[in-house]
Design a protein around this motif. Structure first.
Motif, PDB file in Angstrom:
ATOM      1  N   ILE A  91       5.568  -0.444  -0.935  1.00 23.44           N
ATOM      2  CA  ILE A  91       6.226  -1.752  -1.054  1.00 23.44           C
ATOM      3  C   ILE A  91       5.179  -2.848  -1.180  1.00 23.44           C
ATOM      4  O   ILE A  91       5.294  -3.731  -2.033  1.00 23.44           O
ATOM      5  CB  ILE A  91       7.159  -1.996   0.145  1.00 23.44           C
ATOM      6  CG1 ILE A  91       8.324  -1.014   0.106  1.00 23.44           C
ATOM      7  CG2 ILE A  91       7.652  -3.437   0.169  1.00 23.44           C
ATOM      8  CD1 ILE A  91       9.112  -0.923   1.394  1.00 23.44           C
ATOM      9  N   ARG A  92       4.161  -2.811  -0.326  1.00 25.87           N
ATOM     10  CA  ARG A  92       3.081  -3.813  -0.412  1.00 25.87           C
ATOM     11  C   ARG A  92       2.476  -3.832  -1.808  1.00 25.87           C
ATOM     12  O   ARG A  92       2.298  -4.893  -2.403  1.00 25.87           O
ATOM     13  CB  ARG A  92       1.982  -3.508   0.599  1.00 25.87           C
ATOM     14  CG  ARG A  92       2.274  -3.869   2.017  1.00 25.87           C
ATOM     15  CD  ARG A  92       1.025  -3.582   2.877  1.00 25.87           C
ATOM     16  NE  ARG A  92       1.332  -3.526   4.268  1.00 25.87           N
ATOM     17  CZ  ARG A  92       1.455  -4.581   5.070  1.00 25.87           C
ATOM     18  NH1 ARG A  92       1.308  -5.787   4.573  1.00 25.87           N
ATOM     19  NH2 ARG A  92       1.722  -4.436   6.346  1.00 25.87           N
ATOM     20  N   ASP A  93       2.147  -2.653  -2.313  1.00 23.81           N
ATOM     21  CA  ASP A  93       1.534  -2.563  -3.640  1.00 23.81           C
ATOM     22  C   ASP A  93       2.460  -3.097  -4.723  1.00 23.81           C
ATOM     23  O   ASP A  93       2.028  -3.802  -5.634  1.00 23.81           O
ATOM     24  CB  ASP A  93       1.147  -1.114  -3.961  1.00 23.81           C
ATOM     25  CG  ASP A  93       0.010  -0.597  -3.086  1.00 23.81           C
ATOM     26  OD1 ASP A  93      -0.683  -1.411  -2.431  1.00 23.81           O
ATOM     27  OD2 ASP A  93      -0.173   0.639  -3.045  1.00 23.81           O
ATOM     28  N   ALA A  94       3.740  -2.769  -4.623  1.00 22.98           N
ATOM     29  CA  ALA A  94       4.692  -3.150  -5.661  1.00 22.98           C
ATOM     30  C   ALA A  94       5.048  -4.633  -5.639  1.00 22.98           C
ATOM     31  O   ALA A  94       5.352  -5.214  -6.685  1.00 22.98           O
ATOM     32  CB  ALA A  94       5.963  -2.312  -5.534  1.00 22.98           C
ATOM     33  N   LEU A  95       5.020  -5.248  -4.453  1.00 18.78           N
ATOM     34  CA  LEU A  95       5.530  -6.611  -4.334  1.00 18.78           C
ATOM     35  C   LEU A  95       4.465  -7.652  -4.032  1.00 18.78           C
ATOM     36  O   LEU A  95       4.781  -8.841  -3.919  1.00 18.78           O
ATOM     37  CB  LEU A  95       6.637  -6.659  -3.279  1.00 18.78           C
ATOM     38  CG  LEU A  95       7.817  -5.702  -3.513  1.00 18.78           C
ATOM     39  CD1 LEU A  95       8.861  -5.864  -2.433  1.00 18.78           C
ATOM     40  CD2 LEU A  95       8.415  -5.890  -4.890  1.00 18.78           C
ATOM     41  N   ALA A  96       3.226  -7.240  -3.920  1.00 19.05           N
ATOM     42  CA  ALA A  96       2.154  -8.191  -3.598  1.00 19.05           C
ATOM     43  C   ALA A  96       2.040  -9.307  -4.637  1.00 19.05           C
ATOM     44  O   ALA A  96       1.780 -10.464  -4.286  1.00 19.05           O
ATOM     45  CB  ALA A  96       0.821  -7.460  -3.471  1.00 19.05           C
ATOM     46  N   SER A  97       2.267  -8.986  -5.884  1.00 20.67           N
ATOM     47  CA  SER A  97       2.085  -9.986  -6.934  1.00 20.67           C
ATOM     48  C   SER A  97       3.245 -10.972  -7.023  1.00 20.67           C
ATOM     49  O   SER A  97       3.112 -12.016  -7.661  1.00 20.67           O
ATOM     50  CB  SER A  97       1.888  -9.302  -8.292  1.00 20.67           C
ATOM     51  OG  SER A  97       3.069  -8.611  -8.664  1.00 20.67           O
ATOM     52  N   ALA A 117      10.196  -8.456   5.418  1.00 19.74           N
ATOM     53  CA  ALA A 117      10.516  -9.836   5.084  1.00 19.74           C
ATOM     54  C   ALA A 117       9.487 -10.295   4.050  1.00 19.74           C
ATOM     55  O   ALA A 117       8.284 -10.054   4.214  1.00 19.74           O
ATOM     56  CB  ALA A 117      10.457 -10.720   6.321  1.00 19.74           C
ATOM     57  N   LEU A 118       9.981 -10.941   3.006  1.00 17.56           N
ATOM     58  CA  LEU A 118       9.113 -11.393   1.914  1.00 17.56           C
ATOM     59  C   LEU A 118       9.184 -12.902   1.791  1.00 17.56           C
ATOM     60  O   LEU A 118      10.278 -13.482   1.789  1.00 17.56           O
ATOM     61  CB  LEU A 118       9.576 -10.771   0.588  1.00 17.56           C
ATOM     62  CG  LEU A 118       9.607  -9.247   0.552  1.00 17.56           C
ATOM     63  CD1 LEU A 118      10.538  -8.767  -0.544  1.00 17.56           C
ATOM     64  CD2 LEU A 118       8.209  -8.719   0.341  1.00 17.56           C
ATOM     65  N   LEU A 119       8.045 -13.529   1.676  1.00 15.18           N
ATOM     66  CA  LEU A 119       7.968 -14.959   1.415  1.00 15.18           C
ATOM     67  C   LEU A 119       7.715 -15.116  -0.077  1.00 15.18           C
ATOM     68  O   LEU A 119       6.651 -14.739  -0.584  1.00 15.18           O
ATOM     69  CB  LEU A 119       6.836 -15.594   2.233  1.00 15.18           C
ATOM     70  CG  LEU A 119       6.718 -17.107   2.158  1.00 15.18           C
ATOM     71  CD1 LEU A 119       7.970 -17.781   2.738  1.00 15.18           C
ATOM     72  CD2 LEU A 119       5.467 -17.582   2.894  1.00 15.18           C
ATOM     73  N   VAL A 120       8.722 -15.634  -0.780  1.00 17.92           N
ATOM     74  CA  VAL A 120       8.716 -15.648  -2.240  1.00 17.92           C
ATOM     75  C   VAL A 120       8.826 -17.093  -2.727  1.00 17.92           C
ATOM     76  O   VAL A 120       9.641 -17.858  -2.195  1.00 17.92           O
ATOM     77  CB  VAL A 120       9.901 -14.810  -2.780  1.00 17.92           C
ATOM     78  CG1 VAL A 120       9.966 -14.839  -4.291  1.00 17.92           C
ATOM     79  CG2 VAL A 120       9.801 -13.376  -2.264  1.00 17.92           C
ATOM     80  N   PRO A 121       8.033 -17.460  -3.732  1.00 17.43           N
ATOM     81  CA  PRO A 121       8.199 -18.803  -4.301  1.00 17.43           C
ATOM     82  C   PRO A 121       9.651 -19.035  -4.714  1.00 17.43           C
ATOM     83  O   PRO A 121      10.341 -18.113  -5.175  1.00 17.43           O
ATOM     84  CB  PRO A 121       7.262 -18.802  -5.508  1.00 17.43           C
ATOM     85  CG  PRO A 121       6.219 -17.784  -5.172  1.00 17.43           C
ATOM     86  CD  PRO A 121       6.953 -16.720  -4.389  1.00 17.43           C
ATOM     87  N   ALA A 126      13.531 -13.911 -10.081  1.00 19.99           N
ATOM     88  CA  ALA A 126      13.597 -12.992 -11.226  1.00 19.99           C
ATOM     89  C   ALA A 126      12.426 -12.011 -11.191  1.00 19.99           C
ATOM     90  O   ALA A 126      12.603 -10.805 -11.426  1.00 19.99           O
ATOM     91  CB  ALA A 126      13.611 -13.773 -12.536  1.00 19.99           C
ATOM     92  N   ALA A 127      11.246 -12.502 -10.880  1.00 22.10           N
ATOM     93  CA  ALA A 127      10.072 -11.622 -10.788  1.00 22.10           C
ATOM     94  C   ALA A 127      10.228 -10.645  -9.626  1.00 22.10           C
ATOM     95  O   ALA A 127       9.863  -9.467  -9.740  1.00 22.10           O
ATOM     96  CB  ALA A 127       8.803 -12.451 -10.627  1.00 22.10           C
ATOM     97  N   LEU A 128      10.779 -11.112  -8.516  1.00 22.42           N
ATOM     98  CA  LEU A 128      11.027 -10.233  -7.370  1.00 22.42           C
ATOM     99  C   LEU A 128      12.008  -9.132  -7.753  1.00 22.42           C
ATOM    100  O   LEU A 128      11.766  -7.951  -7.472  1.00 22.42           O
ATOM    101  CB  LEU A 128      11.567 -11.038  -6.188  1.00 22.42           C
ATOM    102  CG  LEU A 128      11.982 -10.231  -4.960  1.00 22.42           C
ATOM    103  CD1 LEU A 128      10.781  -9.540  -4.328  1.00 22.42           C
ATOM    104  CD2 LEU A 128      12.694 -11.129  -3.948  1.00 22.42           C
ATOM    105  N   ASP A 129      13.102  -9.498  -8.394  1.00 21.38           N
ATOM    106  CA  ASP A 129      14.098  -8.498  -8.799  1.00 21.38           C
ATOM    107  C   ASP A 129      13.491  -7.459  -9.733  1.00 21.38           C
ATOM    108  O   ASP A 129      13.750  -6.263  -9.593  1.00 21.38           O
ATOM    109  CB  ASP A 129      15.291  -9.172  -9.467  1.00 21.38           C
ATOM    110  CG  ASP A 129      16.168  -9.931  -8.484  1.00 21.38           C
ATOM    111  OD1 ASP A 129      16.035  -9.710  -7.254  1.00 21.38           O
ATOM    112  OD2 ASP A 129      16.987 -10.749  -8.939  1.00 21.38           O
ATOM    113  N   ALA A 130      12.671  -7.905 -10.676  1.00 17.66           N
ATOM    114  CA  ALA A 130      12.030  -6.965 -11.616  1.00 17.66           C
ATOM    115  C   ALA A 130      11.086  -6.022 -10.870  1.00 17.66           C
ATOM    116  O   ALA A 130      11.070  -4.811 -11.141  1.00 17.66           O
ATOM    117  CB  ALA A 130      11.281  -7.746 -12.697  1.00 17.66           C
TER     118      ALA A 130
END
Length: 162
Positions: A91-97, A117-121, A126-130
């Motif tokens: 998960i870290r690797d996939a969502l770090a960006s 828990a993710l802190l997302v701009p 859309a980028a998170l969903d992808a």
């Protein structure tokens, strides 16, 4: 009172500002992955041959001792934790960006694999969903992935007053 509030802002104002700056322009999203199986222990045995072999040795001569059962339970917990750790790293690797920060929450249930828990701009959904769609392809159909949010980023504010 107004005086108490003024005193608190005087003492902790810079801390408040730093916390708010850290989460500014972001929202919180939750990602939970759990096994969608009837029996987590039996499922883990199917993906951990060493653990299955230990179980077979423990029960080979009938009813095992209490110590043998405890050892088997500890081996199961260690194996499950290793699977959880590996999933968290994926998960870290996939969502770090696509996330500014990521917090790992402790599992609440036996079948929980990850609770993140993710802190997302604010404009990053859309980028998170992808990224989550790509991540989901790395898990088989014995897993359920839940995405929640957006919320205020309460999991990312750590302010100790006192």
């Amino acid at each position: 009172s107004d005086e108490d509030l003024d005193a608190m802002l005087e003492q902790f104002g810079e801390d408040f500002e730093a916390q708010l700056a850290r989460v500014d322009g972001c929202l919180e999203h939750g990602l939970k992955i759990r096994w969608d199986v009837e029996d987590v222990f039996a499922h883990v045995l199917t993906i951990a041959p060493d653990l299955a072999a230990l179980r077979d040795r423990v029960f080979a001569s009938g009813q095992p001792s209490q110590d043998a059962l405890i050892d088997l339970g500890r081996a199961f917990d260690a194996t499950r934790q290793a699977l959880r750790d590996a999933a968290t790293e994926r998960i870290r690797d996939a969502l770090a960006s696509v996330s500014k920060e990521l917090r790992v929450n402790p599992p609440k249930n036996d079948g929980d694999l990850a609770d993140i828990a993710l802190l997302v701009p604010t404009d990053g959904r859309a980028a998170l969903d992808a990224a989550i769609r790509l991540l989901a392809e790395t898990f088989d159909d014995t897993h359920i992935i839940d995405i929640t949010g957006p919320w205020a980023p309460y999991s990312f504010v750590d302010l100790q007053l006192g």
